[in-house]
Enzyme design. Structure first.
Site, PDB file in Angstrom:
ATOM      1  N   CYS A 178       0.759  -1.252   0.079  1.00  0.00           N
ATOM      2  CA  CYS A 178      -0.066   0.061  -0.115  1.00  0.00           C
ATOM      3  C   CYS A 178       0.678   1.280  -0.022  1.00  0.00           C
ATOM      4  O   CYS A 178       1.532   1.562  -0.934  1.00  0.00           O
ATOM      5  CB  CYS A 178      -0.775  -0.129   1.065  1.00  0.00           C
ATOM      6  SG  CYS A 178      -2.196   1.361   0.818  1.00  0.00           S
ATOM      7  N   HIS A 185      -3.475  -5.341  -0.090  1.00  0.00           N
ATOM      8  CA  HIS A 185      -3.032  -5.779   1.266  1.00  0.00           C
ATOM      9  C   HIS A 185      -2.914  -7.371   1.262  1.00  0.00           C
ATOM     10  O   HIS A 185      -3.897  -7.825   2.017  1.00  0.00           O
ATOM     11  CB  HIS A 185      -3.576  -5.219   2.470  1.00  0.00           C
ATOM     12  CG  HIS A 185      -3.673  -3.854   2.761  1.00  0.00           C
ATOM     13  ND1 HIS A 185      -2.610  -3.506   3.585  1.00  0.00           N
ATOM     14  CD2 HIS A 185      -4.145  -2.845   2.436  1.00  0.00           C
ATOM     15  CE1 HIS A 185      -2.720  -2.126   3.561  1.00  0.00           C
ATOM     16  NE2 HIS A 185      -3.626  -1.814   3.015  1.00  0.00           N
ATOM     17  N   GLU A 235      -1.404  -9.540   2.839  1.00  0.00           N
ATOM     18  CA  GLU A 235      -1.329 -10.212   4.242  1.00  0.00           C
ATOM     19  C   GLU A 235      -2.737 -10.599   4.605  1.00  0.00           C
ATOM     20  O   GLU A 235      -2.943 -11.563   5.875  1.00  0.00           O
ATOM     21  CB  GLU A 235      -0.747  -9.209   5.384  1.00  0.00           C
ATOM     22  CG  GLU A 235      -1.637  -7.986   5.730  1.00  0.00           C
ATOM     23  CD  GLU A 235      -1.514  -6.878   4.814  1.00  0.00           C
ATOM     24  OE1 GLU A 235      -1.724  -5.808   5.140  1.00  0.00           O
ATOM     25  OE2 GLU A 235      -0.876  -6.808   3.648  1.00  0.00           O
TER      26      GLU A 235
END
Length: 547
Positions: free
Chosen positions: A380, A519, A521
């Site tokens: 990001c 993102h 993750e």
């Protein structure tokens, strides 16, 4: 129709209700049941989206664009069930809905009260999708006795009475403190917590007790007697070396069996725990170690980057190495040379964030990784800072910057390489935003598709040229600099399907340098590590073997 498990907490907060809920969900799955987990938070914010990470940890984002509590990340990581916007609610959202209905006249002029209007709204929320799964696990945030949580406790009490007998149970998580001076494990705080719970009409069926060590049988019997639960429903929750031990540890303690017994499910299906045995083996039988520097701005609270920390652990498991992460405050590099801090690391990760603080430090971290050929993952804002760094130091745009930091400047003093996104496509519709719009829920949120360039590093990592990832941002890299940057080695290897929005950049002639606007993750799991994190850790492992 689903059976409901309500998870409450007492004595102190942060005992691990979310982890216990997630572990229980995974154990029920191991026995062949389908599950969904929900979080009911008593704070008055409509959602955590505008809260500082220092207040509440990271904001977890779902595929359908909800900004939620970080516990939903635990739920997904342990069960693999993608969370939805109907899996997280706050008092603020409940009250907002009730007041909207009152303004519309839905209550036909009646006096609006906590009981029944607020509690009915909570019960309606709990009921959403109850026919879709075998078990619905609902965690109540905070601790019993908190004044703001009372409407939720009353709602679940009513809910259990509305349902047929045996369709709802209550699991209460408490602390058993060990007093070193007397050498005793104290049960009185748990007794008082259960007494408080019973005073509002809820009796726990299962008692989960956090402790530093084993709970002697004498204390278990005492808890069972004074808390009015079966002795085999007093479950010890000892401190663990890794959260991914939790499913196996809770199974050894009999948590899943106690829950099934409370529902009178007999005979209980035998569990298949092979998934978690493999996870445990990968954690505790690592064959090496890599050091990763995380250069961020919320480093004082690790929960601010909870999903990133877990995704790195998953990447280590995929490569059978232990990932040793070190958190470095990006602001240090605003005034100091990053080299003394970053030398010795095998990889560098720059996570997302909002605001100008620490951004120059993140830019220097990206420059260090690019010039020193250290594996770099920018997420990001970390991608945007890598692009600004390349624009300044490779493409000759010396005053490259971002509108996020400079749009309020009195005079134009930068070239906006990153700009405020005013319009984008979501599904079959166009979304428009202004810089001065309300902050809550106005970003590009949730799952969006991206198209990867054939032959690119990321296409190799994903094994595909079509992906879908979760976003949470207001600013985008401007494509008008694409040609200029690509001529100097920064490739735009992933774009939105319409070709307008950059999703991924990577550096040519570099062992591993990738920045992503999304993102990754948020979608990583211990039994299914995200491919970007798995390959990022692999690259770090390869570097470590060269040192």
């Amino acid at each position: 129709m689903a059976r409901f498990i309500f998870i409450t907490g007492g004595v102190v907060s942060s005992l691990g209700k979310g982890l216990a809920s997630a572990a229980l969900g995974s154990l029920l799955q191991a026995r062949g049941f389908s599950v969904r987990l929900r979080k009911l938070d008593p704070y008055l914010n409509v959602d955590p989206g505008t809260m500082s990470p220092f207040e509440h940890g990271e904001v977890f984002v779902t595929d359908d664009g909800a900004e939620t509590d970080l516990d939903l990340g635990h739920y997904e990581r342990f069960t693999g069930v993608s969370a939805r916007n109907t899996d997280s609610v706050s008092s603020g959202r409940i009250y907002s809905t009730v007041l909207e209905k009152e303004r519309r006249g839905d209550y036909l002029g009646k006096t609006i009260q906590v009981i029944p209007h607020v509690t009915n709204e909570i019960k309606d929320f709990i009921s959403i999708g109850e026919d879709e799964v075998d078990f619905m696990l609902c965690e109540i945030g905070g601790t019993v006795g908190d004044i703001e949580g009372l409407p939720f406790f009353e709602a679940i009490r009513q809910f259990s009475q509305d349902k047929p007998r045996g369709q709802c149970i209550f699991m209460h998580l408490t602390l058993l403190p060990f007093v070193k001076a007397s050498g005793e494990l104290k049960t009185k705080p748990t007794q008082h917590s259960v007494k408080e719970l019973r005073s509002i009409g809820i009796a726990p069926d299962v008692l989960v007790c956090r402790s530093e060590g084993p709970i002697p049988q004498k204390e278990r019997d005492k808890l069972a007697l004074f808390c009015n639960v079966r002795p085999d429903s007093v479950i010890a929750a000892q401190d663990l070396k890794s959260i991914y031990e939790a499913p196996l540890a809770y199974h050894r303690e009999g948590l899943d069996q106690a829950v099934l017994d409370a529902f009178d499910i007999s005979p209980a299906p035998k569990p298949d725990l092979s998934r978690w045995e493999d996870v445990s083996d990968r954690i505790f039988n690592a064959e090496g170690e890599v050091k990763v520097a995380i250069v961020g701005k919320y480093t004082q609270l690790e929960d601010a980057y909870k999903s990133i920390a877990e995704a790195l652990t998953h990447g280590g498991m995929a490569n059978r190495v232990k990932v040793k992460s070190e958190w470095i405050d990006a602001e240090i590099f605003d005034r100091e040379d990053p080299a003394p801090y970053l030398e010795g690391f095998h990889a560098i990760l720059v996570p997302g964030g909002f605001g100008e603080r620490g951004t120059e430090g993140k830019i220097k971290a990206a420059q260090f990784a690019r010039e020193r050929k250290i594996p770099y993952l920018g997420i990001c804002l970390g991608m945007q800072m890598a692009v600004i760094e390349a624009a300044r130091n490779l493409a000759g745009v010396a005053d490259a910057g971002s509108e996020e930091f400079d749009h309020e400047a009195g005079e134009k003093r930068f070239t906006p390489v990153v700009y405020h996104l005013k319009e984008w496509v979501q599904g079959n519709s166009t979304v428009a935003r202004k810089v001065d719009d309300d902050k809550g829920g106005t970003m590009r949120l949730g799952a969006y598709s991206a198209t990867l360039s054939k032959g690119s590093k990321v296409a190799e990592v994903y094994g595909s040229t079509a992906i879908e990832e979760r976003h949470r941002h207001r600013y985008e890299v401007d494509t008008k600099f694409r040609k200029q940057l690509e001529e100097h080695g920064l490739c735009f290897s992933g774009m939105s399907p319409d070709g307008r929005l950059p999703e991924i950049v990577e550096v040519k002639d570099h062992p591993w340098f990738i920045g992503v606007q999304f993102h990754p993750e948020l979608k990583s799991k211990p039994f299914a590590p995200h491919p970007l994190f798995a390959d990022f850790v692999r690259a770090a492992r390869d570097i470590s073997r060269l040192v």
